[in-house]
Enzyme design. Structure first.
Site, short mmCIF file in Angstrom:
data_model
loop_
_atom_site.label_atom_id
_atom_site.label_comp_id
_atom_site.label_asym_id
_atom_site.label_seq_id
_atom_site.Cartn_x
_atom_site.Cartn_y
_atom_site.Cartn_z
N TYR A 16 45.16 40.68 32.85
CA TYR A 16 44.25 40.97 33.96
C TYR A 16 42.85 40.85 33.37
O TYR A 16 42.51 41.53 32.41
CB TYR A 16 44.48 42.38 34.50
CG TYR A 16 43.59 42.70 35.68
CD1 TYR A 16 43.94 42.31 36.97
CD2 TYR A 16 42.38 43.35 35.50
CE1 TYR A 16 43.11 42.57 38.05
CE2 TYR A 16 41.53 43.62 36.59
CZ TYR A 16 41.91 43.22 37.85
OH TYR A 16 41.08 43.48 38.93
N TYR A 18 50.49 49.47 41.50
CA TYR A 18 49.06 49.71 41.26
C TYR A 18 48.80 51.07 40.61
O TYR A 18 47.81 51.26 39.93
CB TYR A 18 48.27 49.65 42.57
CG TYR A 18 48.01 48.25 43.11
CD1 TYR A 18 48.48 47.12 42.47
CD2 TYR A 18 47.26 48.07 44.27
CE1 TYR A 18 48.23 45.85 42.97
CE2 TYR A 18 47.00 46.81 44.78
CZ TYR A 18 47.50 45.70 44.12
OH TYR A 18 47.23 44.45 44.63
C1 LIG Z 1 44.11 43.17 44.04
S1 LIG Z 1 44.12 42.67 45.68
C2 LIG Z 1 45.52 41.64 45.77
C3 LIG Z 1 45.18 40.33 46.42
C4 LIG Z 1 44.93 40.43 47.90
N1 LIG Z 1 46.16 40.37 48.63
C5 LIG Z 1 43.95 39.38 48.35
O1 LIG Z 1 44.24 38.68 49.34
O2 LIG Z 1 42.89 39.23 47.74
C6 LIG Z 1 44.56 44.18 46.47
C7 LIG Z 1 44.55 44.16 47.99
O3 LIG Z 1 45.69 43.45 48.48
C8 LIG Z 1 46.28 44.15 49.56
N2 LIG Z 1 47.62 44.61 49.15
C9 LIG Z 1 48.16 44.51 47.93
N3 LIG Z 1 49.39 45.02 47.91
C10 LIG Z 1 49.66 45.46 49.14
C11 LIG Z 1 50.78 46.13 49.74
N4 LIG Z 1 51.88 46.40 49.07
N5 LIG Z 1 50.66 46.47 51.05
C12 LIG Z 1 49.56 46.19 51.77
N6 LIG Z 1 48.48 45.56 51.26
C13 LIG Z 1 48.53 45.21 49.96
C14 LIG Z 1 45.37 45.31 49.90
O4 LIG Z 1 44.46 44.86 50.86
C15 LIG Z 1 44.64 45.54 48.57
O5 LIG Z 1 43.36 46.08 48.78
#
Ligand SMILES: C[S@@+](CC[C@H](N)C(=O)[O-])C[C@H]1O[C@@H](n2cnc3c(N)ncnc32)[C@H](O)[C@@H]1O
Length: 332
Positions: A192, A297
């Site tokens: 990361y 996370y």
């Molecule tokens: C580190 S980012 C991961 C990449 C993200 N999906 C993106 O499109 O940029 C983290 C965000 O992804 C979404 N996310 C990640 N895991 C999730 C889960 N299990 N359920 C719902 N949303 C999730 C949430 O919006 C979170 O704030």
């Protein structure tokens, strides 16, 4: 997405578009040294959304203001001439490994206890041993100041990602990441990465963010070796943090699952740089190609189930859409 793809494939070979190319995600991932063997690709078959134009792909973390690596004269590595010796606790890189249960092996006068984190023979070579995989132990690797050389088997994270990754649009959680090849349990996936910033700067960014918890998703504290009693003042104070929100590698797009297939381990090279340890993602089970890569996370440490019982707190909580059988219901 289609616009950005067209612009890249039809125009970014032309001269005079340097500024535009700098901002192009496809040009950024094409500049990675491993692009031919282990490419990163971006696909979207769900909708018309493209990656955030403010985001920039990097293949190494960037040190922010006030963050210093240890100066050359204070760096020290092992003196193992035979790289095979780097499997035993006589290798100074492994001197801090806390591994009391052992596969003790006597060797002449010297105790040669195998404390190595990786399998060193057979088809599992380079994969994390199960004992480490099920632990929260840090991984100590050989590094550039060591005598053992680049082929030493204790340089898995140092050698970098060896898996082609694809960033893809999920049905309901924005972007996610998968591999285009099968991954084996214990295999290193990637680090990361991001901007490594001071604790003060991280707090400033949290305060500036509309939703502090959202900012926390991208901030990882490098606190594995934090110790208020440490002789090293860099380990006594609040730890540095990695911010991957606007500058990172493909793992910045990995989503959360309550039943994840990867876990983050702290990996350290030079012991003088413990304050700057790596965050290395390893597969904790076999992962078939195409299956979404995930990690937890909060790594199981979570108050959301209790918070969800309180209707006041519950209304500000984010529902988890991981879809696993043991889903805890909320991300935070
Ligand atoms: C580190 S980012 C991961 C990449 C993200 N999906 C993106 O499109 O940029 C983290 C965000 O992804 C979404 N996310 C990640 N895991 C999730 C889960 N299990 N359920 C719902 N949303 C999730 C949430 O919006 C979170 O704030």
């Amino acid at each position: 997405m289609e616009e950005a793809t067209k612009q890249h494939f039809f125009h970014h070979g032309e001269p005079g578009l340097e500024a535009e190319k700098q901002k192009c995600h496809f040009c950024q991932i094409r500049s990675f040294a491993t692009r031919a063997r282990f490419p990163v690709t971006i696909v979207n078959t769900e909708d018309d959304v493209a990656l955030d134009p403010h985001y920039r792909f990097v293949d190494n973390s960037i040190l922010g203001k006030g963050v210093e690596p240890t100066k050359g004269e204070f760096l020290t590595g092992c003196e193992c001439v035979d790289a095979e010796d780097c499997e035993y606790n006589t290798c100074t890189c492994l001197q801090d490994v806390d591994d009391t249960s052992s596969d003790d092996e006597g060797y002449g006068e010297k105790p040669r206890r195998k404390v190595y984190a990786y399998h060193s023979h057979g088809t599992k070579t380079g994969h994390l041993r199960s004992k480490i995989l099920s632990s929260r132990n840090p991984i100590y690797e050989c590094h550039e100041s060591c005598a053992c050389g680049p082929d030493c088997p204790n340089r898995v994270v140092e050698r970098g990602r060896r898996i082609p990754l694809q960033i893809f649009r999920t049905e309901n959680r924005g972007w996610g990441v998968r591999s285009t090849v099968d991954i084996k349990k214990g295999q290193f996936v990637d680090r990361y990465m991001g901007e490594i910033i001071t604790a003060q700067e991280a707090n400033r960014r949290r305060a500036k963010s509309h939703i502090a918890q959202r900012k926390d998703v991208y901030l990882f504290a490098l606190d594995k070796f934090s110790d208020p009693e440490s002789f090293d003042n860099r380990l006594r104070g609040p730890p540095l943090e990695v911010d991957g929100e606007f500058m990172s590698g493909p793992t910045r797009f990995v989503n959360h699952s309550c039943e994840p297939n990867m876990r983050i381990f702290a990996r350290v090279g030079d012991h003088a740089d413990k304050h700057l340890h790596d965050l290395a993602l390893f597969a904790i089970m076999d992962i078939p190609r195409g299956e979404e890569l995930t990690f937890d996370y909060v790594d199981g440490i979570d108050d959301s189930e209790n918070d969800a019982l309180d209707p006041e707190k519950r209304k500000d909580m984010t529902r988890c859409l991981c879809g696993s059988k043991s889903c805890r219901g909320f991300l935070w």
